[in-house]
Write an enzyme that holds these catalytic residues in place. Sequence first.
Site, PDB file in Angstrom:
ATOM      1  N   GLY A 171       4.593  12.959 -19.980  1.00 24.11           N
ATOM      2  CA  GLY A 171       4.002  12.409 -18.802  1.00 24.11           C
ATOM      3  C   GLY A 171       3.091  11.298 -19.377  1.00 24.11           C
ATOM      4  CB  SER A 172      -0.326  10.393 -17.711  1.00 18.83           C
ATOM      5  OG  SER A 172       0.079  10.541 -16.675  1.00 18.83           O
TER       6      SER A 172
END
Lengths: 637, 392
Positions: free
Chosen positions: A318-319
């Site tokens: 993810g981020s």
Amino acid sequence: MHRDSERHKLFSRRTAMLAGGKAVLLSALVGRMYYLQVVESDKYKTLADENRINFRLLAPPRGRIVDRFGVPMADNQQNYRVVLIPEQTGDVEETLRRLGRIISIRKGEKKHILREVRRKRSFVPVTLRENLNWEDVARIEVNTPDLPGVMIDVGQSRFYPFAIETSHVLGYVAAVSEGETKGDPLLELPGFRIGKSGIEKIYDLALRGSSGSSQVEVNAYGRVIRELNRSEGQPGTRLQLTLDSGLQQMASKRLGEESGSIVVMDVHSGGVLAMVSTPGFDPNAFNKGLSSDEWNALISNDKSPLINKSIGGHYAPGSTFKMVVALAALEKGVITAESEVFCSGKTELGNATFHCWKKGGHGIVNLNAGIAQSCDVYFYEIARRTGIERIAAMARRLGLGARLGLDLPGEKGGLIPSDKWKRGAIGAPWQKGETLLAGIGQGYVLTTPLQLAVMTARIVNGGVAVTPHLTRDIVTKNGITKREQEPARDIGLIPAHLALIRDAMDTVVNVPGGTAFGARIISPDFRMGGKTGTAQVRRISKQERENRVLKNSELPWKERDHALFVGYAPVDAPRYSIAVIVEHGGGGSQVAAPIGRDVLEEAQRRNAARPGEDIPLEKALETKIIPLSGDDESTQG
Amino acid sequence: MMKAHKGDLTMAGEALNKSDLSIAQRLWRVHWLFVLVLIATASVGFAMLYSAANGSFDPWAARQMMRFGVGIGIMLLVAMTNLRVWLKYSYAFYAVTLLLLGAVELGGTIGMGAQRWIDLGVINLQPSELMKVAMVLALSRYFHSGNIEDIGRPTFLLTPLFLVAAPTALVLRQPDLGTALMLVIGSGAIFFAAGVRIWKFVVLLVMGLASAPIGWQFLRDYQKQRVLTFLNPENDPLGSGYHIIQSKIALGSGGLFGKGFMQGSQSHLSFLPEKQTDFIFTMLAEEFGLVGGLGLLGLYVLILAYGFTISLNCRNHFGRLVGMGVTTTFFLYVFINIAMVMGLIPVVGVPLPLISYGGTAMMTLLLGFGLLLSVHINRDESIGRRGAADDF
């Protein structure tokens, strides 16, 4: 008397013949004696010794495992077991029935015992029950007159004081299974245990030690008369881990009932300070032998308690992957710190639409804001500009996409996709849109929590390629050598770029508006930097997107997002890096970041550099330095 | 030898005179050297029993010494008795023993899977052991009464054959292979010494071998097993062959000089079965080696040599045959036991004379030796063919 004289002569003649015959027979006896006692004597001497002397292997004590401060994490404990010697018992069934009134014996157990009794020779003790508590020992001892042939025997068994909290890292020991009995004769000793997973498995040979032997004189029934000779074996090697048992315990409790993982490591040395995977299992139960119910419960648990998620769990980063993308973009020169991207909440490529997590968009975003607010559109754009190959190369330099060589079995390599990989694995060329997805750590990208911790460490330590390890020293079958200071293998990152990223990660946590601002460490000495991540595990349909994206709490557990956080501390002079993942936990900033904060703060408070010394298990248990698992159930906040 | 050539009448007269030997004279004429050798041999046995009990007079050595003491007393009593008395009552003795043997069939107590004892309340009587002496006496008397021509007649041999066959059959029924074997071979020796033609033995032997397959049918399973095991002991190392193998290991490992008194690992660690009875020779040879074994064998040869000398020097045929019979019986004990423990013949329950723990065999032997001594004391006496009947 002539006749008698004749008779006498005949008698004398016949007697002489008889005497001759007897002489011949006696000579045969002498000849046989000579043959047996002189000619064949050596052979029979050997046979007599073989008869008389038995070699018995002595199991060496297994090496203890201590943490970086010397706190015992795996040790040997006296194990009281009740054994039965069939030949002294007489009526085995009756004795078992009587014993059953003292310690309950299940039907299946009884059948197993009776089978053992039939299989073994009658003077060989059969173990009826292990790990008796004091009360049972006392009750059996009192009743010995009624229990002929039943005895209490003391052995050593492996004990893990932290039990479930260290289950994945340390692993467990269990009885040797049939396929494993090759090589070391020790393995054939009844009751011998070998490492089946974790540290116990990978350092099994060193921990095992080498067998001693005892030469005993036995009688015709195999009963030991006396010991003739004894050579003590080499006890197993003591292993000192880089782990901090206190931090490990705290981190484990902090994850609580969640399914997830925490890895804390030293950003300079690569020593792993904590490695938690939840839920765990009780390694002490494995040592005793699991019932099939217990085993089935472990196997069928959705949260995979047997898998060490820290190294064996594959998660979309993810981020938390955005630092990789930013570094690649900076290095390629497609952006500078000041480059701005306009975020309207979505971006389009061909006829596909890529959404930002913030529906209304972030407006004008630069590098620092892109990371601090985790703007997806910013990263779609810079990923598009950088291209998947540069991103993949940067990811690999930071420790992603391949096994890191941690000294633990079961490490997975993660996946950093590229055009070449996709053609090989899927048989299709790389699509531009896939680069955009990779830009926010979704799509094909997979990492392990350990890799994320290493990635963070390499970013904040100035681009030095630390590799993780769990033992303070290098342990091989032949012995232990001091682990040399990791030669600083520079991965060639430009310090200015790294400073930008660190600055952004500082902003994430410590500046209002950052995604982890709510989870900042207040104490000025312990401040941390980091990056949150929320990894989607389901596809959000167009229809759902148009109506309203469902909140995690409205979804079944399995479809909720993974919450991630990577961080480091102290923010000015980084020493610890951390990766936290809470499976299906929801948002990274709400769920993972607070956990990361608490653990990093604890790590700094505990100070991994402080000196320590080995503590014996008994003392550790007495002084309650180590609360036994199960003593207090941590409440999950 | 001169006296033997005198007439029947004078002989009878002289014999009467000779039987009037005073107690002191008789005591003087006892072959004390022989008695000394017996004591020496028995002492070896005491030492071995002491070792078998791991250096304790309990439970074997002390009791054995007591028995031997009593036995020596009985032996001397028998020795003091006039040989004519033995001649006179030899058939009666035989008949009573045969009856007892028959009684064992009916009322014997079961012991070791074979009926061998009669419980007389005070002692357990083993008629088959007693029969070994009774048979010698009966056969000696029978052959004493016949002249050389009689011996040549096959019909003359029918009675003694029956004398042998009856108890042998009973003993076999018990079943006691070892004793039956000793009865047959011991009697055979008397037949042989009495002058029965050799070809007759050959005929009997051939007939015996021919009927062996039939006899095999009558053997008990454990007896068959023993014979089969003897033929190949290694075949069944944990079963019946175990004893022989362990015995050979014990003997062989003893080597030239042995492992030392009470140091026999095979014996003391219970690898050796029945170390205080049938396998005591093995224990001796393990602890004292070839030297010790040969030493004991030397003592036995000395006893045998005395036995032969006494028989040959006896002036009456009865005495000669009795001496010969006793000596042969003794030899059979020695040979069968030692050959058995060395794996030369099948395992048969025959004790080592004067050494093995046990009372019955010792009584038999000392009774026999008493007769032998009596033969020695009365060696110059001539007894007519009709023997005792003439004189009393």
